[in-house]
Design a protein around this motif. Structure first.
Motif, PDB file in Angstrom:
ATOM      1  N   ILE A   1       0.516  -1.313   0.087  1.00 21.29           N
ATOM      2  CA  ILE A   1       0.196   0.298   0.338  1.00 21.29           C
ATOM      3  C   ILE A   1       0.900   1.476  -0.001  1.00 21.29           C
ATOM      4  N   VAL A   2       1.116   2.587  -0.543  1.00 20.84           N
ATOM      5  CA  VAL A   2       1.462   3.907  -0.570  1.00 20.84           C
ATOM      6  C   VAL A   2       0.372   4.641  -0.972  1.00 20.84           C
ATOM      7  N   GLN A   3       0.408   5.376   0.220  1.00 28.60           N
ATOM      8  CA  GLN A   3      -0.531   7.045   0.691  1.00 28.60           C
ATOM      9  C   GLN A   3       0.373   7.906   0.413  1.00 28.60           C
ATOM     10  N   PHE A   4      -0.706   8.596  -0.317  1.00 28.96           N
ATOM     11  CA  PHE A   4      -0.391  10.348  -0.960  1.00 28.96           C
ATOM     12  C   PHE A   4      -0.509  10.993   0.185  1.00 28.96           C
ATOM     13  N   SER A   5       0.898  11.892   1.136  1.00 30.05           N
ATOM     14  CA  SER A   5       0.884  12.432   1.782  1.00 30.05           C
ATOM     15  C   SER A   5       1.535  13.963   0.599  1.00 30.05           C
ATOM     16  N   SER A   6       2.267  14.955   1.876  1.00 26.53           N
ATOM     17  CA  SER A   6       2.675  16.075   0.643  1.00 26.53           C
ATOM     18  C   SER A   6       3.274  16.593   1.727  1.00 26.53           C
ATOM     19  N   SER A   7       4.436  17.412   0.730  1.00 26.16           N
ATOM     20  CA  SER A   7       5.596  18.156   1.554  1.00 26.16           C
ATOM     21  C   SER A   7       4.267  18.881   2.528  1.00 26.16           C
ATOM     22  N   THR A   8       3.710  19.189   2.369  1.00 30.85           N
ATOM     23  CA  THR A   8       3.429  20.232   3.193  1.00 30.85           C
ATOM     24  C   THR A   8       2.644  19.364   4.452  1.00 30.85           C
ATOM     25  N   ALA A   9       2.443  18.813   4.225  1.00 31.32           N
ATOM     26  CA  ALA A   9       2.787  17.645   6.100  1.00 31.32           C
ATOM     27  C   ALA A   9       3.283  18.142   6.979  1.00 31.32           C
ATOM     28  N   LEU A  10       4.733  18.542   6.419  1.00 33.24           N
ATOM     29  CA  LEU A  10       6.264  18.683   7.478  1.00 33.24           C
ATOM     30  C   LEU A  10       6.616  20.214   7.798  1.00 33.24           C
ATOM     31  N   SER A  11       5.989  21.105   6.036  1.00 31.70           N
ATOM     32  CA  SER A  11       6.342  22.063   6.741  1.00 31.70           C
ATOM     33  C   SER A  11       5.288  23.325   6.543  1.00 31.70           C
TER      34      SER A  11
END
Ligand code: NAD
Length: 255
Positions: free
Chosen positions: A139-149
């Motif tokens: 399984i691969v889920q899409f987060s985003s760089s915005t989740a960390l920044s």
């Protein structure tokens, strides 16, 4: 001899009508997987399935609003009934808005969370029995760089939902390793797709964005699809619960 990397796999790919999800569906089909293409956008789904068929691959369109758990259960069953296996799930579909925090209504918050966070949870829960019956999966889920920044432009609910994706992946990865199911997360940087189209077919402030990216360009959907291909292939067999950053080096300078 041509060697396809996903022969024998069946993949459910959400967001397959557009952008990164569409590119993943095309890549998986090219590599020999049968692809159940999930999305709320029927016309886009039909175009993806037609393109896969024209390239000699196999896919079906599964129209679903992933914010509705009943629809997600029916969609997963449709994929299972069609192919008798689901060995890959890509949670890629998402919605975004650009309202500032103080203008975000309860309705705005709930809409984004119901698609991006609830939708991922529903897909995880509903795929599990089928993946178990398939002998395991990836399984691969899409987060985003915005989740960390954080983000100067994406809405707070989008940012929160993308952080939720990382937590859900780690939770499921720990729980399901015993079932031979690996779960990883990808955090894309800015990628040229309809989600980043500012209405005129272009990315807003393109030059400024590119200046802040050490590799010097905004990502293309293929940049993400190729990393996802690695994460579902045997070459990544010892990786689970990981969060992979694919952003052209954007945060090297803390920008
Ligand atoms: N493009 C970027 O710059 C970028 C950056 C970081 C993360 N991401 C993430 O990558 C993923 C793919 O984004 P994209 O750029 O390809 O966007 P996109 O807008 O091209 O594709 C998103 C897809 O999700 C579908 N969708 C929306 N609501 C839905 C619902 N209720 N049910 C089912 N499907 C629904 C849309 O119809 C669309 O086909 C998303 O999870 C996004 O958050 C994108």
């Amino acid at each position: 001899m041509e060697c396809k990397r996903l022969l024998g796999d069946v993949a459910a790919v959400t967001g397959a009508a557009s952008g990164i999800g569409k590119q993943i569906a095309l890549t998986f089909a090219r590599e020999g997987a049968k692809v159940a293409c999930f999305d709320i956008n029927k016309a886009g789904l039909d175009a993806t399935v037609a393109e896969i068929a024209a390239n000699g691959g196999e896919a079906i369109a599964v129209e679903v609003d992933q914010s509705d758990s009943t629809q997600v259960a029916a969609a997963m069953k449709k994929a299972w009934d069609e192919y008798g296996k689901i060995s890959i799930l890509i949670n890629c579909a998402a919605a975004i808005n650009y309202k500032p925090l103080q203008d975000t209504s309860d309705e705005d918050w709930n809409r984004i969370m119901s698609i991006n966070a609830n939708g991922y949870f529903f897909c995880l829960r509903e795929v599990y029995p089928y993946m178990k019956k398939s002998g395991g999966g990836r399984i691969v889920q899409f987060s985003s760089s915005t989740a960390l920044s954080g983000s100067g432009f994406a809405n707070i609910a989008y940012t929160a939902s993308k952080a939720a994706a990382i937590g859900m992946s780690k939770h499921a990865a720990g729980l399901w390793a015993k079932d031979n199911i690996r779960v990883n997360t990808i955090c894309p940087g800015l990628t040229e797709t309809p989600i980043t189209d500012s209405g005129d077919g272009k990315v807003k402030d393109r030059e400024a964005h590119e200046k802040a990216i050490p590799l010097g360009r905004i990502a293309r959907p293929e940049d993400m699809a190729d990393v996802v291909l690695f994460l579902v292939s045997d070459e990544s067999r010892y990786i689970t619960g990981a969060t992979i950053h694919v952003n052209g080096g954007k945060y090297i300078y803390g920008s």
